[in-house]
Scaffold this active site. Structure first.
Site, PDB file in Angstrom:
ATOM      1  N   LEU A  64      -3.133 -14.528  76.576  1.00  0.00           N
ATOM      2  CA  LEU A  64      -1.725 -14.136  76.446  1.00  0.00           C
ATOM      3  C   LEU A  64      -1.175 -13.502  77.725  1.00  0.00           C
ATOM      4  CD1 LEU A  64      -1.743 -12.911  72.764  1.00  0.00           C
ATOM      5  CD2 LEU A  64      -0.310 -14.732  73.694  1.00  0.00           C
ATOM      6  N   SER A 134       3.496  -5.410  62.470  1.00  0.00           N
ATOM      7  CA  SER A 134       2.543  -4.507  61.806  1.00  0.00           C
ATOM      8  C   SER A 134       3.236  -3.323  61.155  1.00  0.00           C
ATOM      9  CB  SER A 134       1.576  -3.988  62.878  1.00  0.00           C
ATOM     10  OG  SER A 134       0.897  -2.845  62.436  1.00  0.00           O
ATOM     11  N   GLU A 136       2.217  -0.518  61.483  1.00  0.00           N
ATOM     12  CA  GLU A 136       2.175   0.548  62.500  1.00  0.00           C
ATOM     13  C   GLU A 136       3.564   0.806  63.074  1.00  0.00           C
ATOM     14  OE1 GLU A 136       0.036   2.711  64.537  1.00  0.00           O
ATOM     15  OE2 GLU A 136      -0.932   2.708  62.601  1.00  0.00           O
ATOM     16  N   TYR A 157      -0.028   0.969  70.793  1.00  0.00           N
ATOM     17  CA  TYR A 157      -0.083  -0.289  70.030  1.00  0.00           C
ATOM     18  C   TYR A 157       1.209  -0.482  69.236  1.00  0.00           C
ATOM     19  CZ  TYR A 157      -1.368  -3.436  66.170  1.00  0.00           C
ATOM     20  OH  TYR A 157      -1.375  -4.447  65.242  1.00  0.00           O
ATOM     21  N   GLU A 194     -15.798  -4.625  63.316  1.00  0.00           N
ATOM     22  CA  GLU A 194     -16.683  -3.544  62.866  1.00  0.00           C
ATOM     23  C   GLU A 194     -16.244  -2.148  63.288  1.00  0.00           C
ATOM     24  OE1 GLU A 194     -20.645  -4.659  64.025  1.00  0.00           O
ATOM     25  OE2 GLU A 194     -20.514  -6.541  62.913  1.00  0.00           O
ATOM     26  N   ARG A 225      -3.707   4.472  53.609  1.00  0.00           N
ATOM     27  CA  ARG A 225      -3.341   3.115  53.991  1.00  0.00           C
ATOM     28  C   ARG A 225      -3.168   2.242  52.746  1.00  0.00           C
ATOM     29  NH1 ARG A 225      -2.512   5.310  57.970  1.00  0.00           N
ATOM     30  NH2 ARG A 225      -3.122   4.863  60.124  1.00  0.00           N
TER      31      ARG A 225
HETATM   32  P1  NAP Z   1      -8.447  -9.139  65.415  1.00  0.00           P
HETATM   33  O1  NAP Z   1      -9.527  -9.517  64.454  1.00  0.00           O
HETATM   34  O2  NAP Z   1      -8.628  -7.949  66.271  1.00  0.00           O
HETATM   35  O3  NAP Z   1      -8.191 -10.420  66.347  1.00  0.00           O
HETATM   36  C1  NAP Z   1      -7.416 -10.326  67.511  1.00  0.00           C
HETATM   37  C2  NAP Z   1      -7.435 -11.677  68.194  1.00  0.00           C
HETATM   38  O4  NAP Z   1      -6.667 -11.583  69.418  1.00  0.00           O
HETATM   39  C3  NAP Z   1      -8.836 -12.162  68.609  1.00  0.00           C
HETATM   40  O5  NAP Z   1      -8.922 -13.545  68.420  1.00  0.00           O
HETATM   41  C4  NAP Z   1      -8.866 -11.832  70.090  1.00  0.00           C
HETATM   42  O6  NAP Z   1      -9.759 -12.637  70.836  1.00  0.00           O
HETATM   43  C5  NAP Z   1      -7.429 -12.159  70.463  1.00  0.00           C
HETATM   44  N1  NAP Z   1      -7.040 -11.601  71.745  1.00  0.00           N
HETATM   45  C6  NAP Z   1      -7.249 -10.350  72.219  1.00  0.00           C
HETATM   46  N2  NAP Z   1      -6.771 -10.230  73.462  1.00  0.00           N
HETATM   47  C7  NAP Z   1      -6.248 -11.443  73.805  1.00  0.00           C
HETATM   48  C8  NAP Z   1      -5.641 -11.958  74.969  1.00  0.00           C
HETATM   49  N3  NAP Z   1      -5.509 -11.216  76.080  1.00  0.00           N
HETATM   50  N4  NAP Z   1      -5.222 -13.238  74.957  1.00  0.00           N
HETATM   51  C9  NAP Z   1      -5.394 -14.017  73.862  1.00  0.00           C
HETATM   52  N5  NAP Z   1      -5.978 -13.584  72.731  1.00  0.00           N
HETATM   53  C10 NAP Z   1      -6.403 -12.307  72.701  1.00  0.00           C
HETATM   54  O7  NAP Z   1      -7.056  -8.971  64.663  1.00  0.00           O
HETATM   55  P2  NAP Z   1      -6.640  -9.421  63.169  1.00  0.00           P
HETATM   56  O8  NAP Z   1      -7.030  -8.342  62.231  1.00  0.00           O
HETATM   57  O9  NAP Z   1      -7.073 -10.803  62.927  1.00  0.00           O
HETATM   58  O10 NAP Z   1      -5.055  -9.340  63.271  1.00  0.00           O
HETATM   59  C11 NAP Z   1      -4.306 -10.468  63.714  1.00  0.00           C
HETATM   60  C12 NAP Z   1      -2.980  -9.983  64.268  1.00  0.00           C
HETATM   61  O11 NAP Z   1      -2.276  -9.279  63.260  1.00  0.00           O
HETATM   62  C13 NAP Z   1      -3.086  -9.015  65.440  1.00  0.00           C
HETATM   63  O12 NAP Z   1      -1.990  -9.263  66.290  1.00  0.00           O
HETATM   64  C14 NAP Z   1      -2.947  -7.649  64.806  1.00  0.00           C
HETATM   65  O13 NAP Z   1      -2.427  -6.724  65.742  1.00  0.00           O
HETATM   66  C15 NAP Z   1      -1.958  -7.964  63.703  1.00  0.00           C
HETATM   67  N6  NAP Z   1      -2.047  -7.142  62.492  1.00  0.00           N
HETATM   68  C16 NAP Z   1      -3.230  -6.967  61.861  1.00  0.00           C
HETATM   69  C17 NAP Z   1      -3.282  -6.251  60.688  1.00  0.00           C
HETATM   70  C18 NAP Z   1      -4.577  -6.039  59.943  1.00  0.00           C
HETATM   71  O14 NAP Z   1      -4.628  -5.158  59.081  1.00  0.00           O
HETATM   72  N7  NAP Z   1      -5.603  -6.843  60.186  1.00  0.00           N
HETATM   73  C19 NAP Z   1      -2.105  -5.685  60.162  1.00  0.00           C
HETATM   74  C20 NAP Z   1      -0.915  -5.907  60.819  1.00  0.00           C
HETATM   75  C21 NAP Z   1      -0.879  -6.646  61.981  1.00  0.00           C
HETATM   76  P3  NAP Z   1     -11.329 -12.242  71.020  1.00  0.00           P
HETATM   77  O15 NAP Z   1     -12.012 -12.698  69.746  1.00  0.00           O
HETATM   78  O16 NAP Z   1     -11.723 -13.004  72.222  1.00  0.00           O
HETATM   79  O17 NAP Z   1     -11.384 -10.759  71.191  1.00  0.00           O
HETATM   80  O1  G4F Z   2      -8.966   0.941  60.368  1.00  0.00           O
HETATM   81  P1  G4F Z   2      -8.053   1.562  61.344  1.00  0.00           P
HETATM   82  O2  G4F Z   2      -8.494   1.620  62.755  1.00  0.00           O
HETATM   83  O3  G4F Z   2      -6.665   0.806  61.189  1.00  0.00           O
HETATM   84  P2  G4F Z   2      -5.160   1.178  61.632  1.00  0.00           P
HETATM   85  O4  G4F Z   2      -5.130   2.179  62.708  1.00  0.00           O
HETATM   86  O5  G4F Z   2      -4.415   1.481  60.383  1.00  0.00           O
HETATM   87  O6  G4F Z   2      -4.673  -0.204  62.262  1.00  0.00           O
HETATM   88  C1  G4F Z   2      -4.935  -1.442  61.605  1.00  0.00           C
HETATM   89  O7  G4F Z   2      -3.867  -1.711  60.720  1.00  0.00           O
HETATM   90  C2  G4F Z   2      -2.593  -1.919  61.365  1.00  0.00           C
HETATM   91  C3  G4F Z   2      -1.575  -2.190  60.252  1.00  0.00           C
HETATM   92  O8  G4F Z   2      -1.129  -0.977  59.719  1.00  0.00           O
HETATM   93  C4  G4F Z   2      -2.723  -3.081  62.314  1.00  0.00           C
HETATM   94  F1  G4F Z   2      -1.511  -3.337  62.900  1.00  0.00           F
HETATM   95  C5  G4F Z   2      -3.757  -2.788  63.372  1.00  0.00           C
HETATM   96  O9  G4F Z   2      -3.919  -3.923  64.227  1.00  0.00           O
HETATM   97  C6  G4F Z   2      -5.099  -2.509  62.682  1.00  0.00           C
HETATM   98  O10 G4F Z   2      -5.526  -3.707  62.065  1.00  0.00           O
HETATM   99  O11 G4F Z   2      -7.715   3.060  60.902  1.00  0.00           O
HETATM  100  C7  G4F Z   2      -7.211   3.349  59.606  1.00  0.00           C
HETATM  101  C8  G4F Z   2      -7.209   4.869  59.400  1.00  0.00           C
HETATM  102  C9  G4F Z   2      -6.506   5.632  60.540  1.00  0.00           C
HETATM  103  O12 G4F Z   2      -5.684   6.611  59.986  1.00  0.00           O
HETATM  104  C10 G4F Z   2      -7.661   6.294  61.283  1.00  0.00           C
HETATM  105  O13 G4F Z   2      -7.316   7.529  61.902  1.00  0.00           O
HETATM  106  O14 G4F Z   2      -8.550   5.318  59.377  1.00  0.00           O
HETATM  107  C11 G4F Z   2      -8.648   6.491  60.158  1.00  0.00           C
HETATM  108  N1  G4F Z   2     -10.043   6.652  60.616  1.00  0.00           N
HETATM  109  C12 G4F Z   2     -10.844   7.678  60.287  1.00  0.00           C
HETATM  110  N2  G4F Z   2     -12.024   7.540  60.891  1.00  0.00           N
HETATM  111  C13 G4F Z   2     -10.704   5.840  61.434  1.00  0.00           C
HETATM  112  C14 G4F Z   2     -11.967   6.400  61.617  1.00  0.00           C
HETATM  113  N3  G4F Z   2     -10.350   4.669  62.030  1.00  0.00           N
HETATM  114  C15 G4F Z   2     -11.291   4.053  62.799  1.00  0.00           C
HETATM  115  N4  G4F Z   2     -10.980   2.866  63.375  1.00  0.00           N
HETATM  116  N5  G4F Z   2     -12.522   4.576  63.021  1.00  0.00           N
HETATM  117  C16 G4F Z   2     -12.915   5.766  62.459  1.00  0.00           C
HETATM  118  O15 G4F Z   2     -14.024   6.230  62.675  1.00  0.00           O
END
Ligand code: NAP
Ligand code: G4F
Length: 332
Positions: A64, A134, A136, A157, A194, A225
């Protein structure tokens, strides 16, 4: 045959969307980053040899940060739909690498939309664009949050996603591109990265049960959440691009729980009652500014897309604990 292009195809959501689109008969193209180690583990089960006739899933190198390659791929593939999932998607990490996060998570969307604008102008073709926005974005806005809630992001973010959100809306209004934002609340699965809290907990539990770890090190247990099940959420994204008009949608379950509740339920499912013994709180996992409470009001998606979350919180926890136990070879 409809063609789709996915950025972030190697991520959690990318892998589930590939399954859905192949099932719907699409030809699917994904952009992967070149890495010195394999980064395709989530899509290996759907990989198809490009030399074999009838293959409908193709991978292309790109990034990207690299507008030129993105543009070339759009002109070459001529996709009907583009799903922009690529992002530096970790909120805590975005405080460590804010500029990189802005470049990829924010400007990445702009690079694609500029290419779509030119491609549509030059060829007369139409491309539908999905932006992975998101919850967020809502940050400190009081719950429940819906499409009318003002955004108050609390992390680099969130700010980068805010730029991408408004860019998507602006290209829709300025150039008539079918561009939509899915404002998705947290969605999880056994394919979740993870270092996100749910997977960190379920993997930690499985490692403790297998005797490979003594503790899980966590940060803020009080954050709330709205956690849903990822395979259901990619269906909502696809429906947004099949909807008659380009509109933004909030997608979530409408139910919120604390990180503490996730721990309690997860350990309980693994047969461990005194879970506090196995969790240590450490400062490094707290964020400089936290998002305390995210809770979706997903009524618009139900009314207009016919979509609603089916998997309940307790079932999600079980699915994830069971999957990590299975990886560790633990019989339940
Ligand atoms: P994810 O598992 O972290 O996957 C992110 C993807 O982006 C991976 O394929 C990663 O590639 C790719 N990527 C990272 N840097 C890049 C770059 N410079 N150029 C091209 N690709 C790149 O995220 P996800 O949970 O599937 O989420 C998908 C999307 O939804 C993300 O944009 C995230 O911010 C958004 N989102 C997620 C959630 C959620 O709860 N999961 C909620 C709201 C929004 P690599 O495998 O090579 O690292
Ligand atoms: O699992 P998290 O890292 O997810 P977060 O920050 O909510 O973000 C995820 O959801 C977003 C949508 O709302 C996406 F846009 C974003 O890309 C991502 O997928 O943390 C969830 C909560 C936070 O409040 C954090 O402070 O868990 C709390 N937390 C507590 N201990 C932790 C930990 N989070 C992480 N990652 N690691 C910890 O040890």
């Amino acid at each position: 045959m409809r063609k789709a292009l996915i950025t972030g195809v190697t991520g959690q959501d990318g892998s589930y969307l590939v399954e859905l689109l192949l099932g719907e008969g699409y030809e699917v193209h994904g952009i992967i980053r070149r890495a010195s180690t394999f980064n395709t583990s989530r899509i290996e089960h759907v990989y198809q040899d490009p030399h074999v006739e009838g293959t409908r899933f193709f991978l292309h190198y790109g990034d990207l940060a690299d507008a030129n390659t993105i543009r070339k791929l759009i002109y070459k593939i001529r996709p009907d739909e583009i799903y922009n999932f690529g992002a530096q998607s970790h909120v805590r990490v975005s405080f460590d690498i804010p500029e990189y996060t802005a470049n990829i998570t924010g400007l990445g969307a702009l690079r694609i939309l500029e290419a779509i604008k030119d491609y549509e102008g030059e060829t007369g073709a139409k491309v539908k664009f999905y932006q992975a926005s998101s919850s967020e974005l809502f940050g400190s806005a009081p719950p429940p949050q819906n499409e009318l809630t003002p955004f108050q992001p609390r992390s680099p973010y969130g700010v980068a996603k805010l730029f991408a959100f408004h860019t998507t809306k602006n290209y829709r209004e300025a150039y008539g591109i079918f561009a939509v934002n899915g404002i998705l609340f947290n969605h999880e699965s056994p394919r979740r990265g993870e270092t996100f809290v749910t997977r960190k907990i379920t993997k930690g539990i499985a490692d403790i049960v297998a005797g490979r770890a003594d503790k899980i090190y966590l940060g803020n247990l009080d954050a709330k959440r709205d956690w849903g099940y990822a395979p259901e959420f990619v269906e909502a994204m696809w429906r947004m691009l099949q909807h008659e008009a380009p509109e933004d949608f909030v997608i979530g379950t409408g139910e919120a729980h604390t990180v503490r509740e996730f721990c309690e339920l997860g350990f309980h499912h693994a047969g461990i009652g005194d879970w506090q013994k196995y969790v240590a709180i450490v400062h490094r996992y707290f964020r400089p500014t936290e998002v305390d409470y995210l809770l979706a009001d997903p009524r618009k998606a139900r009314e207009k897309l016919g979509w609603y979350a089916r998997t309940k919180f307790a079932d999600l926890v079980k699915i994830m604990v069971d999957a990590d136990m299975k990886i560790n070879g633990v019989k339940q």
